[in-house]
Every structure is written in structure tokens, then in C-alpha cells.
Design a protein around this motif. Structure first.
Motif, PDB file in Angstrom:
ATOM      1  N   GLY A  17       4.595   7.571   5.371  1.00 45.10           N
ATOM      2  CA  GLY A  17       4.133   6.442   6.171  1.00 45.10           C
ATOM      3  C   GLY A  17       5.007   5.226   5.924  1.00 45.10           C
ATOM      4  O   GLY A  17       5.813   5.192   5.000  1.00 45.10           O
ATOM      5  N   ILE A  18       4.847   4.224   6.755  1.00 50.43           N
ATOM      6  CA  ILE A  18       5.611   2.998   6.600  1.00 50.43           C
ATOM      7  C   ILE A  18       5.142   2.254   5.353  1.00 50.43           C
ATOM      8  O   ILE A  18       4.095   2.572   4.785  1.00 50.43           O
ATOM      9  CB  ILE A  18       5.493   2.098   7.849  1.00 50.43           C
ATOM     10  N   ASP A  19       5.906   1.262   4.934  1.00 53.70           N
ATOM     11  CA  ASP A  19       5.516   0.450   3.787  1.00 53.70           C
ATOM     12  C   ASP A  19       4.193  -0.240   4.070  1.00 53.70           C
ATOM     13  O   ASP A  19       3.977  -0.785   5.163  1.00 53.70           O
ATOM     14  CB  ASP A  19       6.585  -0.602   3.494  1.00 53.70           C
ATOM     15  N   LEU A 137       2.223  20.832   3.095  1.00 53.73           N
ATOM     16  CA  LEU A 137       1.392  19.962   3.924  1.00 53.73           C
ATOM     17  C   LEU A 137       1.876  18.532   3.746  1.00 53.73           C
ATOM     18  O   LEU A 137       2.072  18.075   2.620  1.00 53.73           O
ATOM     19  CB  LEU A 137      -0.081  20.060   3.519  1.00 53.73           C
ATOM     20  N   THR A 138       2.067  17.834   4.860  1.00 57.72           N
ATOM     21  CA  THR A 138       2.446  16.417   4.824  1.00 57.72           C
ATOM     22  C   THR A 138       1.382  15.608   5.533  1.00 57.72           C
ATOM     23  O   THR A 138       1.027  15.891   6.681  1.00 57.72           O
ATOM     24  CB  THR A 138       3.808  16.191   5.497  1.00 57.72           C
ATOM     25  N   LEU A 139       0.863  14.589   4.842  1.00 64.70           N
ATOM     26  CA  LEU A 139      -0.146  13.699   5.394  1.00 64.70           C
ATOM     27  C   LEU A 139       0.532  12.385   5.758  1.00 64.70           C
ATOM     28  O   LEU A 139       0.962  11.628   4.883  1.00 64.70           O
ATOM     29  CB  LEU A 139      -1.263  13.476   4.376  1.00 64.70           C
ATOM     30  N   LEU A 140       0.637  12.126   7.048  1.00 65.62           N
ATOM     31  CA  LEU A 140       1.271  10.912   7.542  1.00 65.62           C
ATOM     32  C   LEU A 140       0.191   9.865   7.793  1.00 65.62           C
ATOM     33  O   LEU A 140      -0.620  10.006   8.697  1.00 65.62           O
ATOM     34  CB  LEU A 140       2.043  11.206   8.832  1.00 65.62           C
ATOM     35  N   ILE A 141       0.174   8.820   6.960  1.00 64.32           N
ATOM     36  CA  ILE A 141      -0.792   7.742   7.128  1.00 64.32           C
ATOM     37  C   ILE A 141      -0.217   6.760   8.137  1.00 64.32           C
ATOM     38  O   ILE A 141       0.706   5.995   7.831  1.00 64.32           O
ATOM     39  CB  ILE A 141      -1.100   7.042   5.786  1.00 64.32           C
ATOM     40  N   ASP A 142      -0.744   6.779   9.349  1.00 63.01           N
ATOM     41  CA  ASP A 142      -0.218   5.968  10.442  1.00 63.01           C
ATOM     42  C   ASP A 142      -0.865   4.587  10.421  1.00 63.01           C
ATOM     43  O   ASP A 142      -2.093   4.461  10.426  1.00 63.01           O
ATOM     44  CB  ASP A 142      -0.482   6.670  11.774  1.00 63.01           C
ATOM     45  N   MET A 143      -0.015   3.550  10.423  1.00 61.42           N
ATOM     46  CA  MET A 143      -0.493   2.182  10.258  1.00 61.42           C
ATOM     47  C   MET A 143       0.214   1.260  11.250  1.00 61.42           C
ATOM     48  O   MET A 143       1.398   1.456  11.554  1.00 61.42           O
ATOM     49  CB  MET A 143      -0.223   1.728   8.812  1.00 61.42           C
ATOM     50  N   GLY A 148       1.165  -3.328   8.167  1.00 60.10           N
ATOM     51  CA  GLY A 148       1.812  -2.689   7.032  1.00 60.10           C
ATOM     52  C   GLY A 148       2.840  -3.597   6.381  1.00 60.10           C
ATOM     53  O   GLY A 148       2.913  -3.680   5.146  1.00 60.10           O
ATOM     54  N   HIS A 149       3.618  -4.295   7.183  1.00 59.39           N
ATOM     55  CA  HIS A 149       4.647  -5.178   6.632  1.00 59.39           C
ATOM     56  C   HIS A 149       4.009  -6.326   5.851  1.00 59.39           C
ATOM     57  O   HIS A 149       4.488  -6.691   4.765  1.00 59.39           O
ATOM     58  CB  HIS A 149       5.519  -5.724   7.757  1.00 59.39           C
ATOM     59  N   THR A 150       2.918  -6.879   6.386  1.00 60.44           N
ATOM     60  CA  THR A 150       2.217  -7.955   5.680  1.00 60.44           C
ATOM     61  C   THR A 150       1.683  -7.456   4.346  1.00 60.44           C
ATOM     62  O   THR A 150       1.794  -8.134   3.320  1.00 60.44           O
ATOM     63  CB  THR A 150       1.061  -8.485   6.542  1.00 60.44           C
ATOM     64  N   ARG A 151       1.098  -6.266   4.345  1.00 61.91           N
ATOM     65  CA  ARG A 151       0.584  -5.682   3.098  1.00 61.91           C
ATOM     66  C   ARG A 151       1.711  -5.453   2.098  1.00 61.91           C
ATOM     67  O   ARG A 151       1.566  -5.722   0.902  1.00 61.91           O
ATOM     68  CB  ARG A 151      -0.109  -4.348   3.382  1.00 61.91           C
ATOM     69  N   GLY A 193      -4.521   5.281   9.565  1.00 57.35           N
ATOM     70  CA  GLY A 193      -4.641   4.409   8.403  1.00 57.35           C
ATOM     71  C   GLY A 193      -5.192   3.034   8.706  1.00 57.35           C
ATOM     72  O   GLY A 193      -5.336   2.210   7.788  1.00 57.35           O
ATOM     73  N   ASN A 194      -5.515   2.764   9.966  1.00 60.52           N
ATOM     74  CA  ASN A 194      -6.029   1.452  10.357  1.00 60.52           C
ATOM     75  C   ASN A 194      -7.541   1.367  10.171  1.00 60.52           C
ATOM     76  O   ASN A 194      -8.258   0.826  11.015  1.00 60.52           O
ATOM     77  CB  ASN A 194      -5.659   1.161  11.821  1.00 60.52           C
ATOM     78  N   ARG A 195      -8.024   1.917   9.063  1.00 55.34           N
ATOM     79  CA  ARG A 195      -9.462   1.933   8.779  1.00 55.34           C
ATOM     80  C   ARG A 195      -9.672   1.658   7.302  1.00 55.34           C
ATOM     81  O   ARG A 195      -8.720   1.413   6.558  1.00 55.34           O
ATOM     82  CB  ARG A 195     -10.058   3.310   9.145  1.00 55.34           C
TER      83      ARG A 195
END
Length: 213
Positions: A17-19, A137-143, A148-151, A193-195
Motif C-alpha cells: 500500500g501507499i505510505d 497472499l498479498t493484502l493491498l491496503i487501499d487508501m 495517506g500522505h498526511t498520515r 483502508g479508508n475505515r
């Protein structure tokens, strides 16, 4: 995969996932959950995960954003991954353990292969030559990229070199990660990941349970 097969040959799970997407938090949550159920788990990360790879981590994640070219980064990350594979991942899998890794080759495909230049072919050639192993298995946390950048910028620490490239890179990386999910549908699962952390963890747990069943 049956539970007996998973124990006998191990199971290799990666988070991508992204940062700022929360993948590190979710990888720790999954490791704790599986250990509570009696699984033997190795929680690791990239770049890093072995003494030599951790030294390379400091080289590539700290310093000026333009410190290395994309081509040099590919070589450094591949060297770190090879050491990590030899010393940590493969021995654990051979012992029947569940290996959970925060980032693996998909991050290199995205960061250096797509987002920092059209070098995907080079990434794949080096991967085939020196690594030759994909996760089970790859789990991609989509954000959302801006969130994500702010976090990512709010985190403490000094490993900020890629975050300093700015939010536009985050948007391109997200698109590239989602492209990998379409390219490798048999192993990549996209998790929203937006939850809240617990909601995301519940989806992660259900997905992994299916892989272990």
C-alpha cells in the motif's frame, strides 16, 4: 491450501500500500491474531528483515530525495531482498511458519518500476534472476492518497525520503498498486483502508482465514 499444508510448507503473506495506508499496523494486528490462535509467525519488513538488509534500509530510506537514481535503488532493494530471503524468509517457510512481511517485491515494482521511471522490465528481470519467489497472499491496503500522505508526514522518525517526493507520487503509486491487483488477481486482495482499524483488521483476518482453510 489446507491447514496441514500451511504448517508443513509455511505461508508467505505480504502487506502492500501507499505510505500512511496502515499496512504496518495491520501486519502487526494479523501477527498477534495468528499467534493467539497457536500459529508460529515471523513478522518482518522490507527493506530490512535481516542484519545486512537493515543496513541497506538506512541507505535507501534516509537522506535527500534525489540521493539515488531509480536504477541504483532497484539494485539496492534487490540486494536487501536477497539477503532477507536467504536469512529470514526461506528458513521460516521451510520450518512451516507463517511469514508476514510489511512490503516485498510489489513495492519495488511500484516505487522504482512505475512511479520513478519506466523501469518495470528491469525490476522484473532482477526479481526473476535473484529472488524468484512471490508471496502466497498479498493484502493491498487501499487508501486515499491525500489522507495517506498526511498520515505519513505525521509519523515520527527519519525514514522520510520517499514521503518527501510529495502527494502526486502517492496518487501514482496508488494507481500502480491497483494495477498490480489486476495483474496478479490470484494472490493480491484489495482491502479498503479508508475505515477504522478494527474494520480493516476484520477484513484482513477473514481473507487470511480463507487462505489458510
Amino acid at each position: 491450501m489446507s491447514q496441514d499444508q500451511a504448517r508443513a510448507g509455511g505461508l508467505f503473506i505480504t502487506f502492500e500500500g501507499i505510505d500512511g495506508s496502515g499496512k504496518s499496523t495491520q501486519s502487526r494486528r494479523l501477527a498477534d491474531s495468528l499467534r493467539a490462535k497457536g500459529r508460529d509467525v515471523v513478522l518482518t519488513r522490507e527493506p530490512g528483515g535481516s542484519p545486512g538488509a537493515e543496513e541497506i534500509r538506512a541507505l535507501v530510506l534516509e537522506g535527500d530525495p534525489d540521493r539515488w537514481s531509480a536504477e541504483t535503488e532497484i539494485l539496492l532493494f534487490t540486494a536487501a531482498r536477497r539477503d532477507h530471503l536467504e536469512r529470514t524468509i526461506l528458513p521460516a517457510l521451510a520450518a512451516g511458519k507463517v511469514v508476514i512481511c510489511d512490503r516485498f517485491a510489489d513495492s519495488t515494482r511500484v516505487y522504482q518500476g512505475v512511479s520513478r521511471g519506466d523501469l518495470r522490465g528491469m525490476v522484473d528481470q532482477l526479481h526473476a534472476l535473484m529472488i524468484g519467489r512471490e508471496p502466497d497472499l498479498t493484502l493491498l491496503i487501499d487508501m486515499d492518497p491525500d489522507t495517506g500522505h498526511t498520515r505519513a508526514l505525521a509519523r515520527k522518525g527519519h525514514e522520510e525520503r520517499f514521503e518527501d517526493f510529495g502527494p502526486d507520487l502517492q496518487r501514482r503509486m496508488r494507481a500502480a498498486f491497483l494495477g498490480l491487483a489486476q495483474e496478479f488477481p490470484a494472490r493480491v486482495r484489495v482491502i479498503d483502508g479508508n475505515r477504522g482499524i478494527d474494520e480493516v483488521a476484520a477484513d484482513v483476518g477473514a481473507t487470511v482465514h480463507e487462505a489458510l482453510a
